[in-house]
Design a protein around this motif. Structure first.
Motif, mmCIF file in Angstrom:
data_model
loop_
_atom_site.group_PDB
_atom_site.id
_atom_site.type_symbol
_atom_site.label_atom_id
_atom_site.label_comp_id
_atom_site.label_asym_id
_atom_site.label_seq_id
_atom_site.Cartn_x
_atom_site.Cartn_y
_atom_site.Cartn_z
ATOM 1 N N PHE A 244 0.838 -1.207 0.064
ATOM 2 C CA PHE A 244 0.061 0.158 0.057
ATOM 3 C C PHE A 244 0.884 0.994 0.079
ATOM 4 O O PHE A 244 2.149 1.320 0.272
ATOM 5 C CB PHE A 244 -0.882 -0.113 1.257
ATOM 6 C CG PHE A 244 -0.232 0.318 2.646
ATOM 7 C CD1 PHE A 244 0.261 1.372 3.135
ATOM 8 C CD2 PHE A 244 -0.135 -0.899 3.349
ATOM 9 C CE1 PHE A 244 0.987 1.155 4.308
ATOM 10 C CE2 PHE A 244 0.612 -1.035 4.469
ATOM 11 C CZ PHE A 244 0.830 -0.008 5.004
ATOM 12 N N VAL A 245 0.264 2.318 -0.231
ATOM 13 C CA VAL A 245 1.032 3.703 -0.504
ATOM 14 C C VAL A 245 -0.047 4.538 0.546
ATOM 15 O O VAL A 245 -1.240 4.249 0.868
ATOM 16 C CB VAL A 245 1.335 4.420 -1.526
ATOM 17 C CG1 VAL A 245 2.305 3.588 -2.415
ATOM 18 C CG2 VAL A 245 0.110 4.678 -2.392
ATOM 19 N N LYS A 246 0.701 5.617 1.143
ATOM 20 C CA LYS A 246 -0.076 6.617 1.939
ATOM 21 C C LYS A 246 0.262 7.960 0.843
ATOM 22 O O LYS A 246 0.997 8.179 0.382
ATOM 23 C CB LYS A 246 0.715 7.026 3.422
ATOM 24 C CG LYS A 246 0.205 8.210 3.952
ATOM 25 C CD LYS A 246 1.045 8.615 5.071
ATOM 26 C CE LYS A 246 0.328 9.596 5.833
ATOM 27 N NZ LYS A 246 1.149 10.094 6.965
ATOM 28 N N VAL A 247 -1.317 8.466 0.888
ATOM 29 C CA VAL A 247 -1.258 9.682 0.072
ATOM 30 C C VAL A 247 -2.096 10.652 0.971
ATOM 31 O O VAL A 247 -2.784 10.448 1.776
ATOM 32 C CB VAL A 247 -2.132 9.212 -1.147
ATOM 33 C CG1 VAL A 247 -1.370 8.388 -2.309
ATOM 34 C CG2 VAL A 247 -3.583 8.928 -1.031
ATOM 35 N N VAL A 248 -1.598 12.016 0.877
ATOM 36 C CA VAL A 248 -2.445 12.972 1.329
ATOM 37 C C VAL A 248 -2.972 13.783 0.336
ATOM 38 O O VAL A 248 -2.560 14.271 -0.711
ATOM 39 C CB VAL A 248 -1.074 13.774 2.120
ATOM 40 C CG1 VAL A 248 -2.134 15.019 2.920
ATOM 41 C CG2 VAL A 248 -0.317 12.885 3.285
ATOM 42 N N ILE A 249 -4.161 13.952 0.889
ATOM 43 C CA ILE A 249 -5.008 14.908 -0.344
ATOM 44 C C ILE A 249 -5.603 15.943 0.677
ATOM 45 O O ILE A 249 -6.539 15.753 1.593
ATOM 46 C CB ILE A 249 -6.456 14.304 -0.927
ATOM 47 C CG1 ILE A 249 -5.680 13.179 -1.770
ATOM 48 C CG2 ILE A 249 -7.169 15.378 -1.790
ATOM 49 C CD1 ILE A 249 -6.701 12.284 -2.308
ATOM 50 N N GLU A 250 -5.322 17.303 0.354
ATOM 51 C CA GLU A 250 -5.678 18.468 1.229
ATOM 52 C C GLU A 250 -5.490 18.268 2.601
ATOM 53 O O GLU A 250 -6.441 18.520 3.393
ATOM 54 C CB GLU A 250 -7.300 18.796 0.827
ATOM 55 C CG GLU A 250 -7.463 19.240 -0.740
ATOM 56 C CD GLU A 250 -8.748 19.526 -0.963
ATOM 57 O OE1 GLU A 250 -9.878 19.474 -0.269
ATOM 58 O OE2 GLU A 250 -9.227 20.106 -2.036
ATOM 59 N N GLY A 251 -4.429 17.796 2.824
ATOM 60 C CA GLY A 251 -4.137 17.482 4.409
ATOM 61 C C GLY A 251 -4.719 16.416 5.055
ATOM 62 O O GLY A 251 -4.052 16.108 6.285
ATOM 63 N N ARG A 252 -5.486 15.510 4.397
ATOM 64 C CA ARG A 252 -5.967 14.392 4.972
ATOM 65 C C ARG A 252 -5.103 13.102 4.302
ATOM 66 O O ARG A 252 -4.986 13.109 2.983
ATOM 67 C CB ARG A 252 -7.398 14.237 4.377
ATOM 68 C CG ARG A 252 -8.362 15.181 5.371
ATOM 69 C CD ARG A 252 -9.676 14.976 5.084
ATOM 70 N NE ARG A 252 -10.395 15.399 6.339
ATOM 71 C CZ ARG A 252 -11.446 14.777 6.825
ATOM 72 N NH1 ARG A 252 -11.855 13.636 6.062
ATOM 73 N NH2 ARG A 252 -12.337 15.071 7.833
#
Ligand code: FES
Length: 108
Positions: free
Chosen positions: A19-27
């Motif tokens: 898996f990867v971690k992604v951040v969208i608009e701080g979340r």
């Protein structure tokens, strides 16, 4: 792909079991590949607000590394104590070799 979906990764960047971690608009979100199926869930354990991205995949579940609860990537439901509340899951699509998620509309 039309809005509200956002491209977050190339599909071939996330191998099965990873898996990867992604951040969208701080979340933060976890985007996982479980045996060739992709899932997007919030990067937060419902037990004590701990990042699930510190954990690992167990088949089609993600395991929290703090106390060991596992959550279904498909439904967000906890599979083990101590967690007793689901995590959010998000709509996801694969198109043009990329993974898109709809961060504004939890699927559960
Ligand atoms: S913080 Fe995840 S199981 Fe306790």
């Amino acid at each position: 792909m039309d809005s509200p979906y956002i491209a977050v990764a190339r599909a071939d960047e996330i191998q099965p079991g990873k898996f990867v971690k992604v951040v969208i608009e701080g979340r933060p979100y976890v985007v996982a590949n479980a045996d060739g199926r992709y899932y997007a869930v919030e990067d937060n354990c419902s037990h004590e607000d701990y990042p699930l991205s510190f954990g690992c995949l167990d088949g089609d579940r993600i395991k929290c590394s703090l106390h060991g609860s596992r959550f279904s990537l498909a439904t967000g439901e906890p599979q083990d104590e101590p967690a007793d509340a689901p995590i959010r899951t998000y709509r996801l699509a694969v198109e043009d070799g990329r993974i898109w998620i709809d961060p504004g509309s939890p699927a559960n």
